[in-house]
Design a protein around this motif. Structure first.
Motif, PDB file in Angstrom:
ATOM      1  N   GLY A 257      -6.131  -0.273  -0.958  1.00 36.54           N
ATOM      2  CA  GLY A 257      -6.151  -1.625  -0.412  1.00 36.54           C
ATOM      3  C   GLY A 257      -4.751  -2.177  -0.224  1.00 36.54           C
ATOM      4  N   ASP A 258      -4.664  -3.330   0.501  1.00 33.67           N
ATOM      5  CA  ASP A 258      -3.362  -3.907   0.815  1.00 33.67           C
ATOM      6  C   ASP A 258      -2.618  -4.381  -0.426  1.00 33.67           C
ATOM      7  OD1 ASP A 258      -3.759  -3.451   3.495  1.00 33.67           O
ATOM      8  OD2 ASP A 258      -4.563  -5.445   3.920  1.00 33.67           O
TER       9      ASP A 258
ATOM     10  N   ALA B  23       7.583  -7.170   3.669  1.00 30.01           N
ATOM     11  CA  ALA B  23       7.418  -8.005   4.856  1.00 30.01           C
ATOM     12  C   ALA B  23       7.076  -7.155   6.078  1.00 30.01           C
ATOM     13  CB  ALA B  23       8.701  -8.810   5.103  1.00 30.01           C
ATOM     14  N   GLN B  24       7.719  -5.967   6.196  1.00 29.32           N
ATOM     15  CA  GLN B  24       7.404  -5.075   7.311  1.00 29.32           C
ATOM     16  C   GLN B  24       5.959  -4.580   7.214  1.00 29.32           C
ATOM     17  OE1 GLN B  24      10.206  -1.896   7.763  1.00 29.32           O
ATOM     18  NE2 GLN B  24       8.976  -0.779   9.246  1.00 29.32           N
TER      19      GLN B  24
ATOM     20  N   GLY C 177      -1.344  -6.946   9.727  1.00 33.55           N
ATOM     21  CA  GLY C 177      -2.052  -8.205   9.920  1.00 33.55           C
ATOM     22  C   GLY C 177      -1.635  -9.333   9.015  1.00 33.55           C
ATOM     23  N   GLY C 178      -0.542  -9.196   8.261  1.00 38.92           N
ATOM     24  CA  GLY C 178      -0.053 -10.280   7.413  1.00 38.92           C
ATOM     25  C   GLY C 178      -0.849 -10.423   6.138  1.00 38.92           C
ATOM     26  N   ARG C 179      -0.417 -11.348   5.309  1.00 37.14           N
ATOM     27  CA  ARG C 179      -1.105 -11.611   4.041  1.00 37.14           C
ATOM     28  C   ARG C 179      -2.429 -12.327   4.284  1.00 37.14           C
ATOM     29  NH1 ARG C 179       1.565 -11.073  -0.671  1.00 37.14           N
ATOM     30  NH2 ARG C 179       3.778 -10.511  -0.554  1.00 37.14           N
TER      31      ARG C 179
END
Length: 266
Positions: free
Chosen positions: A56-57, A80-81, A87-89
């Motif tokens: 998972g992320d 950050a990359q 898809g961002g946080r």
């Protein structure tokens, strides 16, 4: 008309940055896995930009931070990359509407005047009792006067105390002293942090991990200690009670071996 790539498209991948930095630091995948507790297959997968094995992320971001610190780089740009590419946080769950909280709020209770009056009476009674008790304590008793007069007539005998000898301050050589029948190695991180690995003469791993600035580790063996220093310039060495005077450059990876007697780098 052709449109050029943005600067973000020209960035090296996260896995490639971690792999190249690890190789530049002279570390193997096994060494990084041992110091971070991240399993070897997952380290290989991340260096190939395969984050499916992370679970998972949230775990992927944690593995990226851990591996980046192990090889000595700032993890924030890589995290950050990762967010940009995946898809961002996640968006936080919005709070419940205000009218929901107000709808379930109970009506204010009316003040209990009876309980308030009882509490006030208890406070008044307690204050009066405390005042009377304090006035009785302030009256001097005859027994105390007699005891005081007797004590005044007694002259205490002077006592002589022999001054104790000052304890000697241990020197640096005494602190670093080590038994002659063993090899003793002390490492102190004085110029920053460094990844270190230490093994005995049988190849048994004594320590494998990061030594933060201000921390120290001491290892002993009856024959030999083998060391790997990820940043030798940050480490101060004492071998068999003697400070090693080798001046290592910052960021220099060193593989050293020490035996009993006068320290000699292997």
């Amino acid at each position: 008309m052709s449109i050029g790539n943005s600067p973000e498209d020209d960035r090296p991948s996260i896995g490639r940055v971690l792999q190249q930095t690890r190789i530049a630091a002279g570390l193997t995948v096994e060494e990084v896995s041992g110091s971070t507790r991240v399993r070897i297959p997952i380290v290989h997968a991340i260096e190939e930009d395969d984050f499916s094995r992370c679970g998972g992320d949230v775990y992927a971001r944690g593995h990226i931070r851990t591996l980046a610190r192990a090889v000595g780089i700032d993890p924030d740009p890589l995290v950050a990359q990762y967010d940009d590419e995946h898809g961002g946080r996640p968006v936080p769950t919005p709070a419940a509407p205000l009218f929901e909280a107000e709808r379930i709020r109970s009506e204010p209770r009316r003040p209990n005047w009876t309980a308030a009056m009882v509490a006030a009476i208890v406070v008044v009674v307690g204050f009066v009792g405390f005042t009377l008790f304090s006035s009785e304590d302030e009256r001097p008793s005859t027994a105390q006067v007699a005891e005081g007069s007797t004590a005044d007539k007694t002259t205490p005998k002077p006592t002589t105390t022999k001054p104790s000898d000052p304890k000697p301050v241990p020197s640096e050589s005494a602190i670093a002293a080590a038994p002659r029948d063993k090899v003793t190695v002390k490492l102190s991180a004085v110029q920053g942090k460094s990844w270190i690995s230490a093994k005995d003469h049988n190849g048994r791993l004594l320590f494998d991990g990061l030594l933060l600035q201000g921390q120290s580790k001491t290892f002993q063996d009856k024959e030999r200690i083998d060391l790997v220093l990820g940043d030798a310039g940050a480490i101060e060495l004492f071998v068999n009670g003697k400070k090693v005077q080798d001046r290592f450059e910052p960021g220099q990876v060193e593989r050293l071996s020490y035996t009993k007697g006068d320290p000699e780098a292997g």
